[in-house]
Design a protein around this motif. Structure first.
Motif, PDB file in Angstrom:
ATOM      1  N   LEU A   4      -5.910   0.406  -1.016  1.00 24.56           N
ATOM      2  CA  LEU A   4      -5.124  -0.581  -0.277  1.00 24.56           C
ATOM      3  C   LEU A   4      -3.658  -0.150  -0.206  1.00 24.56           C
ATOM      4  O   LEU A   4      -3.018  -0.252   0.846  1.00 24.56           O
ATOM      5  CB  LEU A   4      -5.236  -1.954  -0.944  1.00 24.56           C
ATOM      6  CG  LEU A   4      -4.485  -3.099  -0.286  1.00 24.56           C
ATOM      7  CD1 LEU A   4      -4.970  -3.319   1.144  1.00 24.56           C
ATOM      8  CD2 LEU A   4      -4.640  -4.370  -1.091  1.00 24.56           C
ATOM      9  N   LEU A   5      -3.163   0.351  -1.303  1.00 22.61           N
ATOM     10  CA  LEU A   5      -1.782   0.840  -1.340  1.00 22.61           C
ATOM     11  C   LEU A   5      -1.598   2.034  -0.413  1.00 22.61           C
ATOM     12  O   LEU A   5      -0.605   2.127   0.318  1.00 22.61           O
ATOM     13  CB  LEU A   5      -1.397   1.214  -2.779  1.00 22.61           C
ATOM     14  CG  LEU A   5       0.052   1.605  -3.017  1.00 22.61           C
ATOM     15  CD1 LEU A   5       0.991   0.487  -2.606  1.00 22.61           C
ATOM     16  CD2 LEU A   5       0.262   1.982  -4.462  1.00 22.61           C
ATOM     17  N   ALA A   6      -2.565   2.933  -0.407  1.00 23.91           N
ATOM     18  CA  ALA A   6      -2.494   4.101   0.476  1.00 23.91           C
ATOM     19  C   ALA A   6      -2.523   3.673   1.938  1.00 23.91           C
ATOM     20  O   ALA A   6      -1.814   4.237   2.780  1.00 23.91           O
ATOM     21  CB  ALA A   6      -3.650   5.052   0.179  1.00 23.91           C
ATOM     22  N   GLU A   7      -3.324   2.657   2.266  1.00 25.15           N
ATOM     23  CA  GLU A   7      -3.379   2.135   3.636  1.00 25.15           C
ATOM     24  C   GLU A   7      -2.033   1.553   4.054  1.00 25.15           C
ATOM     25  O   GLU A   7      -1.559   1.792   5.159  1.00 25.15           O
ATOM     26  CB  GLU A   7      -4.437   1.016   3.729  1.00 25.15           C
ATOM     27  CG  GLU A   7      -5.712   1.445   4.368  1.00 25.15           C
ATOM     28  CD  GLU A   7      -6.685   0.264   4.460  1.00 25.15           C
ATOM     29  OE1 GLU A   7      -6.313  -0.782   5.049  1.00 25.15           O
ATOM     30  OE2 GLU A   7      -7.786   0.416   3.946  1.00 25.15           O
ATOM     31  N   ARG A   8      -1.433   0.788   3.154  1.00 25.74           N
ATOM     32  CA  ARG A   8      -0.140   0.173   3.461  1.00 25.74           C
ATOM     33  C   ARG A   8       0.942   1.238   3.639  1.00 25.74           C
ATOM     34  O   ARG A   8       1.784   1.138   4.530  1.00 25.74           O
ATOM     35  CB  ARG A   8       0.257  -0.807   2.360  1.00 25.74           C
ATOM     36  CG  ARG A   8      -0.663  -2.039   2.344  1.00 25.74           C
ATOM     37  CD  ARG A   8      -0.173  -3.103   1.409  1.00 25.74           C
ATOM     38  NE  ARG A   8       1.039  -3.692   1.975  1.00 25.74           N
ATOM     39  CZ  ARG A   8       1.910  -4.393   1.264  1.00 25.74           C
ATOM     40  NH1 ARG A   8       1.726  -4.563  -0.022  1.00 25.74           N
ATOM     41  NH2 ARG A   8       2.969  -4.901   1.832  1.00 25.74           N
ATOM     42  N   VAL A   9       0.919   2.271   2.797  1.00 24.12           N
ATOM     43  CA  VAL A   9       1.896   3.355   2.927  1.00 24.12           C
ATOM     44  C   VAL A   9       1.703   4.071   4.259  1.00 24.12           C
ATOM     45  O   VAL A   9       2.669   4.367   4.967  1.00 24.12           O
ATOM     46  CB  VAL A   9       1.787   4.337   1.735  1.00 24.12           C
ATOM     47  CG1 VAL A   9       2.594   5.595   2.001  1.00 24.12           C
ATOM     48  CG2 VAL A   9       2.243   3.657   0.451  1.00 24.12           C
ATOM     49  N   THR A  10       0.472   4.325   4.631  1.00 22.25           N
ATOM     50  CA  THR A  10       0.175   4.978   5.915  1.00 22.25           C
ATOM     51  C   THR A  10       0.658   4.122   7.074  1.00 22.25           C
ATOM     52  O   THR A  10       1.260   4.627   8.036  1.00 22.25           O
ATOM     53  CB  THR A  10      -1.335   5.262   6.041  1.00 22.25           C
ATOM     54  OG1 THR A  10      -1.751   6.056   4.935  1.00 22.25           O
ATOM     55  CG2 THR A  10      -1.651   5.975   7.332  1.00 22.25           C
ATOM     56  N   GLU A  11       0.410   2.827   6.987  1.00 23.25           N
ATOM     57  CA  GLU A  11       0.848   1.914   8.040  1.00 23.25           C
ATOM     58  C   GLU A  11       2.378   1.910   8.147  1.00 23.25           C
ATOM     59  O   GLU A  11       2.939   1.958   9.242  1.00 23.25           O
ATOM     60  CB  GLU A  11       0.343   0.496   7.746  1.00 23.25           C
ATOM     61  CG  GLU A  11       0.689  -0.502   8.826  1.00 23.25           C
ATOM     62  CD  GLU A  11       0.169  -1.899   8.498  1.00 23.25           C
ATOM     63  OE1 GLU A  11       0.792  -2.860   9.001  1.00 23.25           O
ATOM     64  OE2 GLU A  11      -0.817  -2.022   7.760  1.00 23.25           O
ATOM     65  N   LEU A  12       3.045   1.885   7.017  1.00 23.93           N
ATOM     66  CA  LEU A  12       4.509   1.912   7.022  1.00 23.93           C
ATOM     67  C   LEU A  12       5.041   3.228   7.581  1.00 23.93           C
ATOM     68  O   LEU A  12       6.050   3.248   8.311  1.00 23.93           O
ATOM     69  CB  LEU A  12       5.052   1.681   5.611  1.00 23.93           C
ATOM     70  CG  LEU A  12       4.898   0.259   5.069  1.00 23.93           C
ATOM     71  CD1 LEU A  12       5.304   0.214   3.602  1.00 23.93           C
ATOM     72  CD2 LEU A  12       5.724  -0.723   5.886  1.00 23.93           C
TER      73      LEU A  12
END
Length: 71
Positions: A4-12
């Motif tokens: 989930l954290l990796a997804e959020r970082v990618t989105e950012l």
């Protein structure tokens, strides 16, 4: 959780990339507009100088003419 954290970082990161591109595009537009403004200001200065250098006409203004005697 790390996924989930990796997804959020990618989105950012994606959002940041789009914002950088948008900022660059807007900056180019502002530069172009400033160039157009500079050209227009120079043209206005030239027109102003031409108007200042015009000689007054030798033709009398209608308000200054004496009315004909039959009035």
């Amino acid at each position: 959780m790390t996924e989930l954290l990796a997804e959020r970082v990618t989105e950012l990161e994606c959002k940041q990339a789009f914002q950088e591109d948008l900022l660059e595009t807007l900056n180019k537009i502002v530069v172009e507009q400033q160039q157009h403004i500079d050209i227009l200001q120079e043209q206005i200065k030239i027109i102003y100088q031409q108007l200042k250098s015009l000689q007054p006409s030798n033709i009398a203004d209608l308000a200054d003419e004496v009315p004909p005697p039959h009035y």
